[in-house]
Design a protein around this motif. Structure first.
Motif, mmCIF file in Angstrom:
data_model
loop_
_atom_site.group_PDB
_atom_site.id
_atom_site.type_symbol
_atom_site.label_atom_id
_atom_site.label_comp_id
_atom_site.label_asym_id
_atom_site.label_seq_id
_atom_site.Cartn_x
_atom_site.Cartn_y
_atom_site.Cartn_z
ATOM 1 N N CYS A 8 36.328 40.211 50.998
ATOM 2 C CA CYS A 8 37.229 41.143 50.329
ATOM 3 C C CYS A 8 36.836 41.242 48.850
ATOM 4 C CB CYS A 8 38.652 40.588 50.454
ATOM 5 S SG CYS A 8 39.946 41.747 50.135
ATOM 6 N N ASN A 9 36.896 42.445 48.295
ATOM 7 C CA ASN A 9 36.670 42.642 46.869
ATOM 8 C C ASN A 9 37.985 42.335 46.162
ATOM 9 O OD1 ASN A 9 36.359 43.675 44.273
ATOM 10 N ND2 ASN A 9 35.103 45.386 44.960
ATOM 11 N N ILE A 10 37.977 41.378 45.229
ATOM 12 C CA ILE A 10 39.202 40.941 44.563
ATOM 13 C C ILE A 10 39.020 40.998 43.059
ATOM 14 C CG2 ILE A 10 40.867 39.054 44.308
ATOM 15 C CD1 ILE A 10 39.770 37.970 47.022
ATOM 16 N N LYS A 11 39.963 41.668 42.388
ATOM 17 C CA LYS A 11 39.936 41.754 40.929
ATOM 18 C C LYS A 11 41.274 41.258 40.389
ATOM 19 C CE LYS A 11 39.116 44.965 37.111
ATOM 20 N NZ LYS A 11 40.344 44.975 36.356
ATOM 21 N N VAL A 12 41.212 40.252 39.520
ATOM 22 C CA VAL A 12 42.408 39.697 38.890
ATOM 23 C C VAL A 12 42.552 40.343 37.524
ATOM 24 C CG1 VAL A 12 43.539 37.594 38.081
ATOM 25 C CG2 VAL A 12 42.087 37.513 40.122
ATOM 26 N N GLN A 13 43.747 40.832 37.225
ATOM 27 C CA GLN A 13 44.029 41.529 35.973
ATOM 28 C C GLN A 13 43.664 40.640 34.782
ATOM 29 O OE1 GLN A 13 48.209 42.405 35.442
ATOM 30 N NE2 GLN A 13 47.744 44.262 34.307
ATOM 31 N N ALA A 14 42.993 41.226 33.802
ATOM 32 C CA ALA A 14 42.550 40.509 32.604
ATOM 33 C C ALA A 14 43.741 40.101 31.741
ATOM 34 C CB ALA A 14 41.597 41.381 31.795
ATOM 35 N N ASP A 15 43.577 39.012 30.997
ATOM 36 C CA ASP A 15 44.642 38.530 30.106
ATOM 37 C C ASP A 15 45.149 39.622 29.177
ATOM 38 O OD1 ASP A 15 44.536 35.959 31.143
ATOM 39 O OD2 ASP A 15 43.189 35.213 29.594
ATOM 40 N N SER A 16 44.237 40.421 28.646
ATOM 41 C CA SER A 16 44.611 41.459 27.671
ATOM 42 C C SER A 16 45.450 42.582 28.287
ATOM 43 C CB SER A 16 43.350 42.051 27.026
ATOM 44 O OG SER A 16 42.538 42.647 28.029
ATOM 45 N N GLU A 17 45.431 42.695 29.601
ATOM 46 C CA GLU A 17 46.175 43.764 30.283
ATOM 47 C C GLU A 17 47.528 43.300 30.822
ATOM 48 O OE1 GLU A 17 43.461 44.822 33.392
ATOM 49 O OE2 GLU A 17 42.072 45.804 32.032
ATOM 50 N N VAL A 18 47.796 42.005 30.775
ATOM 51 C CA VAL A 18 49.006 41.451 31.385
ATOM 52 C C VAL A 18 50.210 41.636 30.465
ATOM 53 C CG1 VAL A 18 50.113 39.329 32.188
ATOM 54 C CG2 VAL A 18 47.727 39.757 32.725
ATOM 55 N N GLU A 19 51.283 42.117 31.061
ATOM 56 C CA GLU A 19 52.567 42.213 30.358
ATOM 57 C C GLU A 19 53.596 41.488 31.207
ATOM 58 O OE1 GLU A 19 53.621 46.240 29.456
ATOM 59 O OE2 GLU A 19 51.650 46.696 28.650
ATOM 60 N N GLY A 20 54.298 40.536 30.638
ATOM 61 C CA GLY A 20 55.315 39.819 31.388
ATOM 62 C C GLY A 20 54.780 38.560 32.044
ATOM 63 N N ASP A 21 55.515 38.084 33.053
ATOM 64 C CA ASP A 21 55.208 36.805 33.695
ATOM 65 C C ASP A 21 54.338 36.922 34.936
ATOM 66 O OD1 ASP A 21 56.813 35.611 31.801
ATOM 67 O OD2 ASP A 21 58.593 35.572 33.096
ATOM 68 N N MET A 22 54.035 38.150 35.360
ATOM 69 C CA MET A 22 53.268 38.348 36.584
ATOM 70 C C MET A 22 51.941 39.038 36.283
ATOM 71 S SD MET A 22 55.283 36.981 38.801
ATOM 72 C CE MET A 22 54.878 37.494 40.456
ATOM 73 N N ARG A 23 50.959 38.753 37.110
ATOM 74 C CA ARG A 23 49.621 39.316 36.943
ATOM 75 C C ARG A 23 49.233 40.032 38.232
ATOM 76 N NH1 ARG A 23 45.170 37.252 33.568
ATOM 77 N NH2 ARG A 23 46.818 35.916 32.812
ATOM 78 N N MET A 24 48.658 41.223 38.082
ATOM 79 C CA MET A 24 48.267 42.006 39.248
ATOM 80 C C MET A 24 46.901 41.556 39.764
ATOM 81 S SD MET A 24 48.092 46.147 39.782
ATOM 82 C CE MET A 24 46.881 46.408 38.496
ATOM 83 N N VAL A 25 46.806 41.475 41.077
ATOM 84 C CA VAL A 25 45.543 41.198 41.758
ATOM 85 C C VAL A 25 45.293 42.384 42.674
ATOM 86 C CG1 VAL A 25 44.299 39.641 43.299
ATOM 87 C CG2 VAL A 25 45.985 38.708 41.693
ATOM 88 N N THR A 26 44.136 43.034 42.508
ATOM 89 C CA THR A 26 43.786 44.192 43.324
ATOM 90 C C THR A 26 42.753 43.754 44.349
ATOM 91 O OG1 THR A 26 44.172 45.635 41.438
ATOM 92 C CG2 THR A 26 42.901 46.558 43.266
ATOM 93 N N LEU A 27 43.029 44.087 45.603
ATOM 94 C CA LEU A 27 42.156 43.709 46.709
ATOM 95 C C LEU A 27 41.669 44.963 47.418
ATOM 96 C CD1 LEU A 27 45.039 41.788 46.952
ATOM 97 C CD2 LEU A 27 43.267 40.385 47.969
ATOM 98 N N LYS A 28 40.400 44.982 47.802
ATOM 99 C CA LYS A 28 39.827 46.085 48.570
ATOM 100 C C LYS A 28 39.063 45.510 49.750
ATOM 101 C CE LYS A 28 39.192 49.169 44.627
ATOM 102 N NZ LYS A 28 38.224 49.859 43.771
ATOM 103 N N GLY A 29 39.288 46.114 50.912
ATOM 104 C CA GLY A 29 38.602 45.680 52.126
ATOM 105 C C GLY A 29 39.287 46.277 53.330
ATOM 106 N N THR A 30 38.928 45.781 54.504
ATOM 107 C CA THR A 30 39.623 46.237 55.709
ATOM 108 C C THR A 30 41.012 45.601 55.706
ATOM 109 O OG1 THR A 30 38.913 44.377 57.095
ATOM 110 C CG2 THR A 30 37.448 46.323 57.010
ATOM 111 N N GLN A 31 41.884 46.112 56.555
ATOM 112 C CA GLN A 31 43.241 45.564 56.624
ATOM 113 C C GLN A 31 43.211 44.080 56.983
ATOM 114 O OE1 GLN A 31 45.816 47.544 55.651
ATOM 115 N NE2 GLN A 31 46.939 45.634 55.626
ATOM 116 N N ARG A 32 42.313 43.701 57.846
ATOM 117 C CA ARG A 32 42.199 42.294 58.256
ATOM 118 C C ARG A 32 41.697 41.419 57.109
ATOM 119 N NH1 ARG A 32 39.133 39.278 62.828
ATOM 120 N NH2 ARG A 32 40.809 37.901 63.455
#
Length: 174
Positions: free
Chosen positions: A136-160
């Motif tokens: 799976c292609n996984i991108k964790v949101q950079a520190d400079s882009e984070v607002e608040g207590d949660m960080r976005m993780v974007t995943l790309k791939g098949t549903q499985r």
């Protein structure tokens, strides 16, 4: 889970031991249900029995992966073992998805900022191992882009692939 390739054991010895120690009923699907070298394992019992069985299965898989990686090192491939699979001690049981579509999809999940280091690991070792294991292609949101207590993780791939990666990330970042 592939019973032969993960160290769960051929001949049922390891599964029998898991049943005996945990007290849970562990059913391993037959050879006719194997897809992509994986088979379904169903665990029944009280919550603590299920947790013991899950831990034992996760440990068996982690040991097999470690053993496989060690043997790859012996042949000069230099594949590191970061121990990511020993960190996954399931809060909830893994249920595989029935979606076998090869269509690429994207999904965003959020993890607590406090758990980012656990998910990424030293020098990216954990996230890279999750990428390698799930394809799976996984991108964790950079520190400079984070607002608040949660960080976005974007995943790309098949549903499985997404399903496996989300499960792994959520069980590390809890």
């Amino acid at each position: 889970v592939s019973t032969q390739s993960t160290g769960i054991g051929t001949g049922g010895n390891q599964i029998d031991n898991i049943r005996r120690v945990s007290g849970a009923e562990v059913e391993v699907a037959g050879n006719d249900t194997v897809r992509n070298k994986e088979r379904k394992v169903t665990i029944y019992g009280r919550q603590e029995e299920i947790q013991i069985a899950l831990t034992m299965i996760n440990n068996a898989i982690a040991e097999k992966i470690k053993s496989d990686r060690e043997s790859l090192k012996d042949y000069g491939y230099g594949v590191p073992y970061s121990g990511i699979f020993t960190k996954i001690n399931a809060v909830e049981a893994f249920t595989d998805t029935n979606d076998m579509s090869e269509a690429q999809v994207e999904q965003q999940i959020y993890i607590p900022n406090s758990e980012t280091k656990s998910v990424i690991g030293p020098k990216g070792s954990h996230i890279n191992e999750i990428r390698q294991f799930t394809a799976c292609n996984i991108k964790v949101q950079a520190d400079s882009e984070v607002e608040g207590d949660m960080r976005m993780v974007t995943l790309k791939g098949t549903q499985r692939q997404l399903h496996k990666a989300v499960y792994m990330i959520r069980n590390i970042a809890r």
